[in-house]
Design a protein around this motif. Structure first.
Motif, short mmCIF file in Angstrom:
data_model
loop_
_atom_site.label_atom_id
_atom_site.label_comp_id
_atom_site.label_asym_id
_atom_site.label_seq_id
_atom_site.Cartn_x
_atom_site.Cartn_y
_atom_site.Cartn_z
N SER A 61 7.25 107.56 -51.53
CA SER A 61 7.32 106.21 -52.09
C SER A 61 8.66 105.90 -52.72
N ASN A 62 9.34 106.92 -53.24
CA ASN A 62 10.60 106.70 -53.93
C ASN A 62 11.76 107.42 -53.26
N SER A 212 0.08 108.59 -58.51
CA SER A 212 1.43 109.05 -58.20
C SER A 212 2.45 107.93 -58.38
N LEU A 213 2.11 106.73 -57.91
CA LEU A 213 3.04 105.60 -58.02
C LEU A 213 3.27 105.19 -59.46
N TYR A 218 7.56 106.78 -62.31
CA TYR A 218 8.13 106.51 -63.64
C TYR A 218 8.96 107.70 -64.13
N ILE A 219 8.42 108.91 -63.93
CA ILE A 219 9.15 110.11 -64.36
C ILE A 219 10.46 110.24 -63.59
N GLN A 220 10.42 110.00 -62.28
CA GLN A 220 11.62 110.12 -61.46
C GLN A 220 12.69 109.10 -61.85
N ASP A 221 12.26 107.86 -62.11
CA ASP A 221 13.23 106.80 -62.41
C ASP A 221 13.75 106.84 -63.84
N ALA A 377 9.54 101.18 -56.60
CA ALA A 377 8.66 101.99 -55.75
C ALA A 377 7.20 101.88 -56.18
N SER A 378 6.97 101.58 -57.47
CA SER A 378 5.60 101.48 -57.98
C SER A 378 4.89 100.21 -57.52
N LEU A 379 5.62 99.31 -56.85
CA LEU A 379 4.97 98.11 -56.33
C LEU A 379 3.91 98.49 -55.29
N GLN A 380 4.06 99.66 -54.69
CA GLN A 380 3.07 100.11 -53.70
C GLN A 380 1.71 100.37 -54.32
#
Length: 574
Positions: A61-62, A212-213, A218-221, A377-380
């Protein structure tokens, strides 16, 4: 696991009424209906799949954000790499399914592939840590040329990605097939439960995707890419332990024919080609075999009937090949090809959610509240929310109502379910094109065409309808494809059946990557602005979406043509 133990009590007449044909328990004894399989066993397997989807979407996703960010790739190159990896990850299940169905069995394949999966995630974590340190050194120096990511780190990240893909290749087809194996398709109650299993399977894995999204992205960004990948690695190891805890409750399928199914069906094609010049005469014995079969079913691919001819041209059964079994199984597999092919356009559209949709969202106003911004990416997650909402409605409301009207266990046929989802997918592309036209017009009105780093004053909520339609299309088409390919292949090839569904998505990803590459070169040549320019305010994703809408309409028309004459075989007649 595939051999029935000689120490089992198989003479008890009461036992014969409660055992599941073609399945054994962990001791190799005939599996009892009351003590094995069912929803209890499926719950262990579903839990494993939730963790796997959590890990998979934590990467996919990201991924385009990581490639265009820390690794410094262009938008078009990153989109091609994402599609190539995604395509590989969904084609490798063909190999994993072959190994499982022909040699290792689903249970052992799941264990081995889970270990490879976890190893790949561990190496991704290490690669992200080293890349982060490299970029930190870059920020502390004034030498601009040193700011590019070292090729060794790029290679290590790509290598780790494809190691994860190898793990997915064995994990994806086997876990779902193993879960469906826990329900006896020949038992009326368990047959309905198995159909429901595919719906709730997608519901629960969508829950994992949603988490996950929200969490991993959030953690990755905002925190650390390495921490995000590290959590996924730990989760996969925990999931493997959970899977092993349910070993005593599982039903393990056995090969009743004792012969490699690939060899058995392959012989049909071999002898059909070998005897192609011999005349086929229908004997009384063949007529008796043909009698219980649907006329349309037996008339299709009649050239395969020549596999029954001996070398002298006479009709004679050869070992392992009879018309009502092997030849009809071969015909059933050939009937899947047009359905598989016409679903490829749907898969091309499916690939857009994790690539260009994400890049669109990154340019728009993503503020939900003061100080709270949703990662692109969390829009998914809106697709996952749509799935979580519609699957219970479909399984608990729509199916019972239509079952009463049509007298079919699944309410509507699997192909009608798939076709309806394909229509919604095409419509979602129309919506996406219109929204992108609005986004480009807004950028022009505010003079932001040449300033891609400035947020366009257009709410990201404009993208929500296309994500929601994607989710509803998935409920119908993706789940329908899963059940269809599992149901329409021989019992010994269930993993292969699900890998065929996955290969639709894999080939679709490659076709999407091919389209992007060709269009990028065609529109970006001679100093022109590519449809996929890194500055999306100068790009034309709307043209691409209109193209996909047109291709989807053509694909749906072809699908309807072939599905109209399709004859259900192998499993229940829908």
């Amino acid at each position: 696991m595939a051999i029935v133990s000689t120490t089992c009590n198989t003479q008890d007449p009461l036992l014969e009424e409660t055992v599941v044909n073609g399945s054994v328990d962990c001791k190799g004894c005939p599996a009892r209906r009351s003590t094995s399989g069912g929803w209890r066993s499926a719950s262990f397997i579903i839990a494993v799949e939730v963790a796997e989807r959590f890990a998979c979407f934590g990467i996919s996703s990201n991924l385009i954000t990581y490639l265009t960010g820390p690794l410094g790739q262009s938008t078009a190159t990153a989109a091609e790499n994402v599609n190539a990896w995604s395509g590989t990850a969904t084609l490798l299940p063909l190999l994993g399914a072959f190994v499982a169905d022909a040699y290792l069995g689903r249970y052992r394949t799941i264990i081995i592939s889970s270990l490879i999966y976890a190893l790949g995630l561990g190496l991704l974590t290490l690669s992200a840590m080293l890349t982060s340190l490299s970029n930190l050194d870059c920020q502390n120096t004034n030498n601009i040329t040193s700011c590019s990511t070292p090729q060794l780190l790029v290679f290590s990240f790509i290598f780790s990605l494809y190691l994860v893909a190898i793990g997915q290749g064995g994990h994806k087809p086997c876990v779902q097939a193993f879960g469906a194996d826990q329900f006896d398709g020949n038992d009326p109650k368990e047959s309905i439960a198995r159909s429901s299993f595919f719906n709730w399977w997608y519901f629960t894995l969508s829950t994992g995707v949603l988490l996950s999204l929200v969490i991993i992205v959030y953690i990755q960004d905002n925190l650390s890419w390495a921490l995000g990948f590290g959590i996924l690695c730990i989760l996969m190891l925990v999931a493997l332990v959970v899977f092993l805890l349910g070993a005593k409750t599982y039903r393990y399928s056995v090969n009743v024919n004792k012969e490699n199914p690939f060899r058995r069906i392959g012989q049909v094609f071999f002898f059909a080609v070998k005897n192609r010049r011999n005349a086929l005469s229908v004997t009384v014995a063949e007529e008796e075999v043909l009698q219980p079969l649907p006329q349309q079913c037996s008339e299709q691919f009649k050239f395969l009937n020549k596999a029954l001819l001996a070398q002298d041209g006479s009709s004679e059964d050869w070992k392992g090949c009879s018309l009502n079994e092997n030849v009809e199984e071969a015909k059933g597999l050939l009937r899947l090809i047009p359905i598989w092919t016409t679903c490829l356009v749907y898969a091309i559209v499916f690939a857009q959610a994790s690539t260009f949709f994400t890049k669109q969202g990154a340019t728009m106003d993503r503020k939900l509240a003061q100080g709270l911004t949703i990662p692109a990416a969390s829009l998914q997650l809106f697709t996952a929310v749509s799935i979580i909402i519609f699957i219970p409605l479909y399984d608990r409301v729509f199916v019972p109502i239509t079952r009463t009207l049509t007298q079919k266990p699944t309410g509507i046929t699997m192909l009608r379910r798939i076709g309806t989802g394909m229509f919604l997918s095409a419509f979602s592309m129309v919506i996406a094109a219109l929204v992108e036209m609005k986004r480009l017009k807004t950028a022009q009105e505010y003079g932001l065409v040449d300033t891609p780093d400035v947020t366009i004053p257009m709410s990201v909520w404009w993208l929500v309808p296309q994500y929601l339609l994607f989710g509803l299309a998935d409920v119908l088409t993706i789940v329908g494809l899963q059940e269809f390919f599992y149901d329409q292949v021989p019992n010994e090839l269930k993993s292969v059946g699900l890998s065929l569904y996955l290969s639709v998505l894999g080939v679709g990803s490659f076709l999407s990557s091919f389209l992007v590459s060709v269009i990028d070169k065609a529109t970006g040549g001679d100093g022109g602005e590519s449809w996929f320019a890194s500055n999306l305010n100068q790009a034309h994703l709307d043209y691409f979406y209109w193209l996909l809408a047109g291709l989807s309409a053509a694909g749906l028309a072809a699908f309807l043509f072939f599905s109209k004459s399709f004859v259900y075989t192998m499993g229940r007649s829908s």
